[in-house]
Design a protein around this motif. Structure first.
Motif, PDB file in Angstrom:
ATOM      1  N   ASP A 133     116.025  50.680  43.735  1.00  0.00           N
ATOM      2  CA  ASP A 133     115.084  49.805  42.620  1.00  0.00           C
ATOM      3  C   ASP A 133     114.058  51.059  42.623  1.00  0.00           C
ATOM      4  OD1 ASP A 133     116.127  47.861  42.439  1.00  0.00           O
ATOM      5  OD2 ASP A 133     114.505  46.601  43.320  1.00  0.00           O
ATOM      6  N   ALA A 134     113.913  52.098  43.855  1.00  0.00           N
ATOM      7  CA  ALA A 134     112.222  52.834  43.021  1.00  0.00           C
ATOM      8  C   ALA A 134     113.296  53.937  42.958  1.00  0.00           C
ATOM      9  CB  ALA A 134     112.052  53.490  45.066  1.00  0.00           C
ATOM     10  N   PHE A 135     113.957  54.111  43.457  1.00  0.00           N
ATOM     11  CA  PHE A 135     114.776  55.744  42.518  1.00  0.00           C
ATOM     12  C   PHE A 135     115.196  55.516  41.526  1.00  0.00           C
ATOM     13  CE2 PHE A 135     118.707  57.604  41.569  1.00  0.00           C
ATOM     14  CZ  PHE A 135     118.560  58.714  41.968  1.00  0.00           C
ATOM     15  N   THR A 136     116.327  53.862  40.852  1.00  0.00           N
ATOM     16  CA  THR A 136     115.884  53.879  39.668  1.00  0.00           C
ATOM     17  C   THR A 136     115.077  53.676  38.759  1.00  0.00           C
ATOM     18  OG1 THR A 136     118.131  52.843  39.791  1.00  0.00           O
ATOM     19  CG2 THR A 136     117.004  52.260  37.914  1.00  0.00           C
ATOM     20  N   ALA A 137     113.400  53.298  38.880  1.00  0.00           N
ATOM     21  CA  ALA A 137     112.450  53.798  38.572  1.00  0.00           C
ATOM     22  C   ALA A 137     111.892  54.765  37.869  1.00  0.00           C
ATOM     23  CB  ALA A 137     111.178  52.866  39.384  1.00  0.00           C
ATOM     24  N   LEU A 138     112.101  55.413  38.845  1.00  0.00           N
ATOM     25  CA  LEU A 138     111.415  56.921  38.911  1.00  0.00           C
ATOM     26  C   LEU A 138     112.778  58.422  38.025  1.00  0.00           C
ATOM     27  CD1 LEU A 138     110.236  57.815  42.810  1.00  0.00           C
ATOM     28  CD2 LEU A 138     108.744  57.470  40.960  1.00  0.00           C
ATOM     29  N   HIS A 139     113.863  57.748  38.170  1.00  0.00           N
ATOM     30  CA  HIS A 139     114.558  58.676  37.922  1.00  0.00           C
ATOM     31  C   HIS A 139     115.037  58.344  36.565  1.00  0.00           C
ATOM     32  CE1 HIS A 139     118.427  61.213  39.045  1.00  0.00           C
ATOM     33  NE2 HIS A 139     119.514  61.048  38.685  1.00  0.00           N
ATOM     34  N   GLN A 140     114.683  56.879  35.788  1.00  0.00           N
ATOM     35  CA  GLN A 140     114.964  56.786  35.030  1.00  0.00           C
ATOM     36  C   GLN A 140     113.462  56.905  34.103  1.00  0.00           C
ATOM     37  OE1 GLN A 140     116.864  53.462  34.504  1.00  0.00           O
ATOM     38  NE2 GLN A 140     118.912  54.190  35.395  1.00  0.00           N
ATOM     39  N   GLY A 141     112.017  57.012  34.802  1.00  0.00           N
ATOM     40  CA  GLY A 141     111.423  57.642  33.833  1.00  0.00           C
ATOM     41  C   GLY A 141     110.124  56.078  33.223  1.00  0.00           C
ATOM     42  N   GLU A 142     110.420  55.425  33.960  1.00  0.00           N
ATOM     43  CA  GLU A 142     109.915  54.327  33.782  1.00  0.00           C
ATOM     44  C   GLU A 142     108.149  54.071  33.084  1.00  0.00           C
ATOM     45  OE1 GLU A 142     111.732  51.716  32.744  1.00  0.00           O
ATOM     46  OE2 GLU A 142     113.752  51.643  33.479  1.00  0.00           O
ATOM     47  N   LEU A 143     107.879  53.390  33.087  1.00  0.00           N
ATOM     48  CA  LEU A 143     106.467  52.737  33.008  1.00  0.00           C
ATOM     49  C   LEU A 143     105.975  52.634  34.079  1.00  0.00           C
ATOM     50  CD1 LEU A 143     106.581  49.498  31.100  1.00  0.00           C
ATOM     51  CD2 LEU A 143     106.205  51.496  30.106  1.00  0.00           C
ATOM     52  N   ARG A 144     104.958  53.583  33.917  1.00  0.00           N
ATOM     53  CA  ARG A 144     104.173  53.821  35.142  1.00  0.00           C
ATOM     54  C   ARG A 144     103.394  52.606  36.066  1.00  0.00           C
ATOM     55  NH1 ARG A 144      98.204  56.288  34.784  1.00  0.00           N
ATOM     56  NH2 ARG A 144      98.258  57.316  37.195  1.00  0.00           N
ATOM     57  N   MET A 145     103.175  51.216  35.382  1.00  0.00           N
ATOM     58  CA  MET A 145     103.196  50.534  36.733  1.00  0.00           C
ATOM     59  C   MET A 145     104.047  49.923  36.970  1.00  0.00           C
ATOM     60  SD  MET A 145     101.423  46.726  35.378  1.00  0.00           S
ATOM     61  CE  MET A 145      99.593  47.894  34.422  1.00  0.00           C
ATOM     62  N   LEU A 146     105.204  50.191  36.467  1.00  0.00           N
ATOM     63  CA  LEU A 146     106.332  49.573  37.574  1.00  0.00           C
ATOM     64  C   LEU A 146     106.957  50.912  38.277  1.00  0.00           C
ATOM     65  CD1 LEU A 146     109.112  47.830  37.494  1.00  0.00           C
ATOM     66  CD2 LEU A 146     110.489  49.055  35.940  1.00  0.00           C
ATOM     67  N   ARG A 147     106.976  51.881  38.223  1.00  0.00           N
ATOM     68  CA  ARG A 147     107.067  53.416  38.928  1.00  0.00           C
ATOM     69  C   ARG A 147     105.887  52.692  39.855  1.00  0.00           C
ATOM     70  NH1 ARG A 147     106.171  56.860  35.290  1.00  0.00           N
ATOM     71  NH2 ARG A 147     104.582  57.643  36.299  1.00  0.00           N
ATOM     72  N   GLN A 148     104.975  52.287  40.040  1.00  0.00           N
ATOM     73  CA  GLN A 148     103.260  52.415  41.260  1.00  0.00           C
ATOM     74  C   GLN A 148     104.144  51.220  41.970  1.00  0.00           C
ATOM     75  OE1 GLN A 148     100.993  52.492  38.529  1.00  0.00           O
ATOM     76  NE2 GLN A 148      99.562  54.541  38.895  1.00  0.00           N
ATOM     77  N   ALA A 149     105.037  49.842  41.451  1.00  0.00           N
ATOM     78  CA  ALA A 149     105.007  48.282  41.930  1.00  0.00           C
ATOM     79  C   ALA A 149     105.863  48.813  42.694  1.00  0.00           C
ATOM     80  CB  ALA A 149     105.427  47.153  40.914  1.00  0.00           C
ATOM     81  N   VAL A 150     107.381  49.717  42.463  1.00  0.00           N
ATOM     82  CA  VAL A 150     107.977  49.473  43.187  1.00  0.00           C
ATOM     83  C   VAL A 150     107.760  50.407  44.255  1.00  0.00           C
ATOM     84  CG1 VAL A 150     110.006  49.379  41.097  1.00  0.00           C
ATOM     85  CG2 VAL A 150     109.531  51.587  41.440  1.00  0.00           C
ATOM     86  N   LEU A 151     107.191  51.554  43.964  1.00  0.00           N
ATOM     87  CA  LEU A 151     106.454  52.446  45.303  1.00  0.00           C
ATOM     88  C   LEU A 151     105.747  51.462  46.505  1.00  0.00           C
ATOM     89  CD1 LEU A 151     105.521  55.656  43.657  1.00  0.00           C
ATOM     90  CD2 LEU A 151     107.924  55.299  44.740  1.00  0.00           C
ATOM     91  N   ASP A 152     105.129  50.704  46.305  1.00  0.00           N
ATOM     92  CA  ASP A 152     104.276  49.676  46.940  1.00  0.00           C
ATOM     93  C   ASP A 152     105.873  48.991  47.775  1.00  0.00           C
ATOM     94  OD1 ASP A 152     101.824  50.801  45.565  1.00  0.00           O
ATOM     95  OD2 ASP A 152     101.793  48.636  45.182  1.00  0.00           O
ATOM     96  N   ASP A 153     106.579  48.718  47.091  1.00  0.00           N
ATOM     97  CA  ASP A 153     107.647  47.909  47.709  1.00  0.00           C
ATOM     98  C   ASP A 153     108.208  49.183  48.660  1.00  0.00           C
ATOM     99  OD1 ASP A 153     107.184  45.909  46.401  1.00  0.00           O
ATOM    100  OD2 ASP A 153     108.474  45.690  44.486  1.00  0.00           O
ATOM    101  N   LEU A 154     108.867  50.185  48.034  1.00  0.00           N
ATOM    102  CA  LEU A 154     108.755  50.851  49.571  1.00  0.00           C
ATOM    103  C   LEU A 154     108.562  51.584  50.260  1.00  0.00           C
ATOM    104  CD1 LEU A 154     111.626  53.262  49.355  1.00  0.00           C
ATOM    105  CD2 LEU A 154     109.397  54.921  48.175  1.00  0.00           C
TER     106      LEU A 154
END
Length: 282
Positions: A133-154
């Protein structure tokens, strides 16, 4: 996507501007990478096939869903031992970003410690999904808030698979001559250093020095120097410095010399790596 060497091999690479995290998704059949190391923490998972690599003086086999964790400076290679090759996705985490992020996540983080992975290969399906999930959000340039949320999970998942080690040299038990040689290479990285120069600087003959260095760091001095230069070249290329300028400042004979070693280690040319890191189209 960039085709390389084997026409069935490919690499996709992106870089997140906010965190500096690089994301790589790649497929290889046959030989993938020569022995090399990174100055980042590597967190990845195998998607398909069997991913074979040497690390920590052992041979590892990663299969679909398995997680691999490497620390900065750990030498590793890569091969596909079975037909059809392997596909993987991976995140390169900057050590300073990781330490700061873990400190924010946890109430108590050792002030004099660094994250350490006790195991190179891990089986944890839930964490594998988090990495994906973290890879997909970062690799696809998702919304900043979503990227931060999945990185917190990571980070939460990652904290279950790391220990803290004291701020001491990784090879504190290595022979003193090998440590002196390593420090000399770091201090003179841009110079055309000979084994005789290294021997004089460490007070040891070149043959004993080479043997001690190989045992301590897993590479002979000349190979270590090349990997050190490549590790320094990556962030400079990512910042937009011209490959020719980077090559000249790090002691490579010319841009082609840098390119040959860069391709052997990372399977990308410096220019293509730079374009991917800048998120510019090919």
């Amino acid at each position: 996507m960039s085709n390389i060497a084997n026409t069935r091999d490919w690499i996709e690479l992106r870089r997140d501007d906010d965190t500096g995290i690089e994301t790589i998704r790649a497929h290889f059949e046959g030989h993938a990478y020569d022995p090399h190391w990174h100055d980042s923490y590597l967190v990845g998972m195998t998607e398909q096939g069997v991913q074979q690599f040497h690390c920590r003086r052992d041979r590892h086999y990663s299969t679909p869903g398995r997680i691999f964790l490497l620390e900065p400076g750990e030498i590793h290679d890569g091969d596909a031992p079975t037909p059809g090759g392997f596909t993987y996705r991976m995140l390169y985490l900057d050590p300073h970003w990781l330490a700061q992020a873990l400190a924010e996540l946890r109430d108590q983080t050792p002030a004099d410690g660094l994250p350490q992975f006790p195991s190179t290969l891990v089986g944890d399906p839930g964490f594998a999904r988090t990495i994906s999930d973290a890879f997909t959000a970062l690799h696809q340039g998702e919304l900043r808030m979503l990227r931060q949320a999945v990185l917190d999970d990571l980070l939460t998942g990652l904290s279950r698979h790391l220990h803290w080690r004291p701020l001491a040299p990784l090879n504190e038990r290595a022979p003193a001559v090998a440590l002196r040689a390593r420090d000399y290479l770091h201090a003179h990285v841009e110079e055309d250093i000979g084994l005789d120069d290294l021997a004089r600087a460490t007070g040891c003959d070149r043959f004993r020095l080479s043997r001690a260095f190989q045992v301590a760091f897993g590479l002979p001095p000349h190979a270590y120097l090349i990997q050190l230069r490549l590790a320094l070249a990556r962030p400079r290329l990512a910042r937009g410095e011209a490959p020719a300028q980077v090559a000249a400042s790090l002691g490579f004979a010319d841009q082609s010399h840098l390119g040959r070693w860069f391709r052997r280690a990372y399977r990308l040319t410096p220019a293509r790596y730079q374009r991917h890191c800048s998120n510019l189209p090919d």
